[in-house]
Design an enzyme around this catalytic site. Sequence first.
Site, PDB file in Angstrom:
ATOM      1  N   SER A 102     -10.855  -0.252   3.557  1.00 21.87           N
ATOM      2  CA  SER A 102     -10.152  -0.569   4.812  1.00 21.87           C
ATOM      3  C   SER A 102      -9.454   0.688   5.310  1.00 21.87           C
ATOM      4  O   SER A 102      -8.661   1.279   4.583  1.00 21.87           O
ATOM      5  CB  SER A 102      -9.093  -1.651   4.578  1.00 21.87           C
ATOM      6  OG  SER A 102      -9.716  -2.821   4.143  1.00 21.87           O
ATOM      7  N   ARG A 109       0.807  -1.226   0.000  1.00 24.35           N
ATOM      8  CA  ARG A 109       0.000   0.000   0.000  1.00 24.35           C
ATOM      9  C   ARG A 109       0.843   1.282   0.000  1.00 24.35           C
ATOM     10  O   ARG A 109       0.488   2.273   0.643  1.00 24.35           O
ATOM     11  CB  ARG A 109      -0.988   0.029   1.168  1.00 24.35           C
ATOM     12  CG  ARG A 109      -1.968  -1.107   1.193  1.00 24.35           C
ATOM     13  CD  ARG A 109      -2.875  -1.176  -0.024  1.00 24.35           C
ATOM     14  NE  ARG A 109      -3.547  -2.456  -0.023  1.00 24.35           N
ATOM     15  CZ  ARG A 109      -3.085  -3.536  -0.682  1.00 24.35           C
ATOM     16  NH1 ARG A 109      -2.016  -3.460  -1.458  1.00 24.35           N
ATOM     17  NH2 ARG A 109      -3.696  -4.688  -0.608  1.00 24.35           N
ATOM     18  N   GLU A 122      -4.342   3.287   6.440  1.00 19.99           N
ATOM     19  CA  GLU A 122      -4.139   3.124   4.995  1.00 19.99           C
ATOM     20  C   GLU A 122      -4.700   4.362   4.297  1.00 19.99           C
ATOM     21  O   GLU A 122      -4.142   4.872   3.341  1.00 19.99           O
ATOM     22  CB  GLU A 122      -4.879   1.866   4.506  1.00 19.99           C
ATOM     23  CG  GLU A 122      -4.781   1.663   3.015  1.00 19.99           C
ATOM     24  CD  GLU A 122      -5.349   0.318   2.559  1.00 19.99           C
ATOM     25  OE1 GLU A 122      -5.219  -0.683   3.284  1.00 19.99           O
ATOM     26  OE2 GLU A 122      -5.936   0.294   1.456  1.00 19.99           O
TER      27      GLU A 122
HETATM   28  C1  LIG Z   1     -15.395   0.176  -0.874  1.00 17.55           C
HETATM   29  C2  LIG Z   1     -13.903   0.291  -1.050  1.00 17.55           C
HETATM   30  C3  LIG Z   1     -13.145  -0.851  -1.252  1.00 17.55           C
HETATM   31  C4  LIG Z   1     -11.763  -0.744  -1.425  1.00 17.55           C
HETATM   32  N1  LIG Z   1     -11.043  -1.888  -1.628  1.00 17.55           N
HETATM   33  C5  LIG Z   1      -9.708  -1.802  -1.810  1.00 17.55           C
HETATM   34  C6  LIG Z   1      -8.928  -2.989  -2.038  1.00 17.55           C
HETATM   35  O1  LIG Z   1      -9.439  -4.106  -2.100  1.00 17.55           O
HETATM   36  N2  LIG Z   1      -7.589  -2.845  -2.194  1.00 17.55           N
HETATM   37  C7  LIG Z   1      -6.967  -1.640  -2.148  1.00 17.55           C
HETATM   38  O2  LIG Z   1      -5.745  -1.562  -2.320  1.00 17.55           O
HETATM   39  N3  LIG Z   1      -7.691  -0.499  -1.937  1.00 17.55           N
HETATM   40  C8  LIG Z   1      -9.020  -0.563  -1.766  1.00 17.55           C
HETATM   41  N4  LIG Z   1      -9.740   0.584  -1.549  1.00 17.55           N
HETATM   42  C9  LIG Z   1      -9.041   1.887  -1.453  1.00 17.55           C
HETATM   43  C10 LIG Z   1      -8.892   2.641  -2.780  1.00 17.55           C
HETATM   44  O3  LIG Z   1      -9.875   2.267  -3.723  1.00 17.55           O
HETATM   45  C11 LIG Z   1      -7.508   2.450  -3.383  1.00 17.55           C
HETATM   46  O4  LIG Z   1      -6.497   2.873  -2.494  1.00 17.55           O
HETATM   47  C12 LIG Z   1      -7.337   3.209  -4.701  1.00 17.55           C
HETATM   48  O5  LIG Z   1      -6.124   2.821  -5.295  1.00 17.55           O
HETATM   49  C13 LIG Z   1      -7.359   4.732  -4.540  1.00 17.55           C
HETATM   50  O6  LIG Z   1      -7.499   5.305  -5.840  1.00 17.55           O
HETATM   51  P1  LIG Z   1      -8.218   6.720  -6.029  1.00 17.55           P
HETATM   52  O7  LIG Z   1      -8.180   7.064  -7.476  1.00 17.55           O
HETATM   53  O8  LIG Z   1      -9.557   6.718  -5.405  1.00 17.55           O
HETATM   54  O9  LIG Z   1      -7.227   7.651  -5.237  1.00 17.55           O
HETATM   55  P2  LIG Z   1      -7.578   8.853  -4.252  1.00 17.55           P
HETATM   56  O10 LIG Z   1      -8.259   8.323  -3.043  1.00 17.55           O
HETATM   57  O11 LIG Z   1      -8.257   9.940  -4.990  1.00 17.55           O
HETATM   58  O12 LIG Z   1      -6.119   9.319  -3.866  1.00 17.55           O
HETATM   59  C14 LIG Z   1      -5.252   8.492  -3.114  1.00 17.55           C
HETATM   60  C15 LIG Z   1      -3.838   9.038  -3.281  1.00 17.55           C
HETATM   61  O13 LIG Z   1      -3.428   8.770  -4.616  1.00 17.55           O
HETATM   62  C16 LIG Z   1      -2.915   9.964  -5.204  1.00 17.55           C
HETATM   63  N5  LIG Z   1      -3.210   9.934  -6.638  1.00 17.55           N
HETATM   64  C17 LIG Z   1      -4.422   9.771  -7.232  1.00 17.55           C
HETATM   65  N6  LIG Z   1      -4.293   9.819  -8.572  1.00 17.55           N
HETATM   66  C18 LIG Z   1      -2.980  10.011  -8.824  1.00 17.55           C
HETATM   67  C19 LIG Z   1      -2.203  10.170 -10.015  1.00 17.55           C
HETATM   68  N7  LIG Z   1      -2.757  10.157 -11.228  1.00 17.55           N
HETATM   69  N8  LIG Z   1      -0.879  10.378  -9.889  1.00 17.55           N
HETATM   70  C20 LIG Z   1      -0.284  10.432  -8.682  1.00 17.55           C
HETATM   71  N9  LIG Z   1      -0.958  10.283  -7.518  1.00 17.55           N
HETATM   72  C21 LIG Z   1      -2.283  10.082  -7.595  1.00 17.55           C
HETATM   73  C22 LIG Z   1      -3.640  11.090  -4.505  1.00 17.55           C
HETATM   74  O14 LIG Z   1      -2.901  12.290  -4.554  1.00 17.55           O
HETATM   75  C23 LIG Z   1      -3.762  10.552  -3.084  1.00 17.55           C
HETATM   76  O15 LIG Z   1      -2.633  10.867  -2.316  1.00 17.55           O
HETATM   77  C24 LIG Z   1     -11.133   0.526  -1.380  1.00 17.55           C
HETATM   78  C25 LIG Z   1     -11.898   1.675  -1.184  1.00 17.55           C
HETATM   79  C26 LIG Z   1     -13.276   1.571  -1.041  1.00 17.55           C
HETATM   80  C27 LIG Z   1     -14.087   2.823  -0.859  1.00 17.55           C
END
Ligand SMILES: Cc1cc2nc3c(=O)[nH]c(=O)nc-3n(C[C@H](O)[C@H](O)[C@H](O)COP(=O)(O)OP(=O)(O)OC[C@H]3O[C@@H](n4cnc5c(N)ncnc54)[C@H](O)[C@@H]3O)c2cc1C
Length: 310
Positions: free
Chosen positions: A227, A177, A297
């Site tokens: 999580s 992560r 996380e």
């Molecule tokens: C219901 C649910 C289930 C989930 N299940 C999982 C799972 O099974 N496994 C898991 O790993 N995660 C899970 N997550 C967490 C989440 O979906 C992941 O961490 C995902 O990768 C975050 O992506 P995001 O686009 O929403 O990022 P955001 O939440 O918008 O941002 C997270 C970070 O990424 C950075 N970021 C976003 N886009 C970019 C980019 N283009 N370049 C550089 N940095 C960037 C942002 O600046 C920020 O610091 C879950 C979340 C939810 C709500």
Amino acid sequence: MMIKNDIQQKLLSIVKDENLKIDELIRNHTYTKLGGKADFFITPTTYEEVQAVVKLARTENIPFTLIGNGSNLIVKDGGIRGIVLNLKNFKDISSDGTKLTAQSGARIIDASRFALEKTLSGLEFACGIPGTVGGALFMNAGAYGGEIKDVLDYAIVVDRNGNLVKRDAADLDLDYRKSNIAENEDIVLEAVFELKPGSYDEIKAIMDDLTFKRESKQPLEYPSCGSVFKRPPGMFAGKLIQDSELQGASIGGAQVSTKHAGFIVNKNNATAEEYISLIRHVQKTVKEKFGVELEREVRIIGEDLLKEES
Ligand SMILES: Cc1cc2nc3c(=O)[nH]c(=O)nc-3n(C[C@H](O)[C@H](O)[C@H](O)COP(=O)(O)OP(=O)(O)OC[C@H]3O[C@@H](n4cnc5c(N)ncnc54)[C@H](O)[C@@H]3O)c2cc1C
């Protein structure tokens, strides 16, 4: 730093009017439905625009934040100062042989489905992760034994100086992560995955099974950030929280999920302050009961609400 009106004018010299929103409510862009206003919410349509925004923020010393799908973020009630960049307009996914290229604003779920259509195996684990491709690289997202690190070949990023750069997967320090994307202040624009030829039926069966597991275990009916805590070595955060009798505990509208103890849900119009207070309460209680520090996380960003605003 420049005054707000000057920043607006400069940004409008880079992107079109419709791609810049002033005082945009961030809770409309986060899975937790939390977060105050962003000063400048910008959605560029070309890589050159992204580069120009980065250069402007750097030369004028304007605070700069990147958000993807907001599925791993808690934005505080006072919102975010400066520029918030969102790459939702970059959504293309394509493949060439076993290589799958996805732009950073595409959902990793869609990349996973695209791979299925092309009978390419390796992204099945991502079929229920609600983030963007960029967010998935940033977090080295993973589930059910798979993670981005296993399949990423390289990424195209905009570096802190606004230059387009290729980063091999090995250069991103992908680990449980985490990555070095924040440290390097990189903005991911594209990811290229190296997948394996597979069978449609087998890939589909794995994805169906993972979807069933997710839907039966996770409280997907409420806003959440997934999580909240990382897995402590050799343990499960959810189990520690459950054994601390915290399931159902709530502060304001935020509640430790009764379905999955590792989730905190926004059950009833919670504020970010309530949600964060509940996270701290869980950490404190688990520490007192089991001596284990739960590491978050989910990322917490933004400003507290000023008292006179509340
Ligand atoms: C219901 C649910 C289930 C989930 N299940 C999982 C799972 O099974 N496994 C898991 O790993 N995660 C899970 N997550 C967490 C989440 O979906 C992941 O961490 C995902 O990768 C975050 O992506 P995001 O686009 O929403 O990022 P955001 O939440 O918008 O941002 C997270 C970070 O990424 C950075 N970021 C976003 N886009 C970019 C980019 N283009 N370049 C550089 N940095 C960037 C942002 O600046 C920020 O610091 C879950 C979340 C939810 C709500």
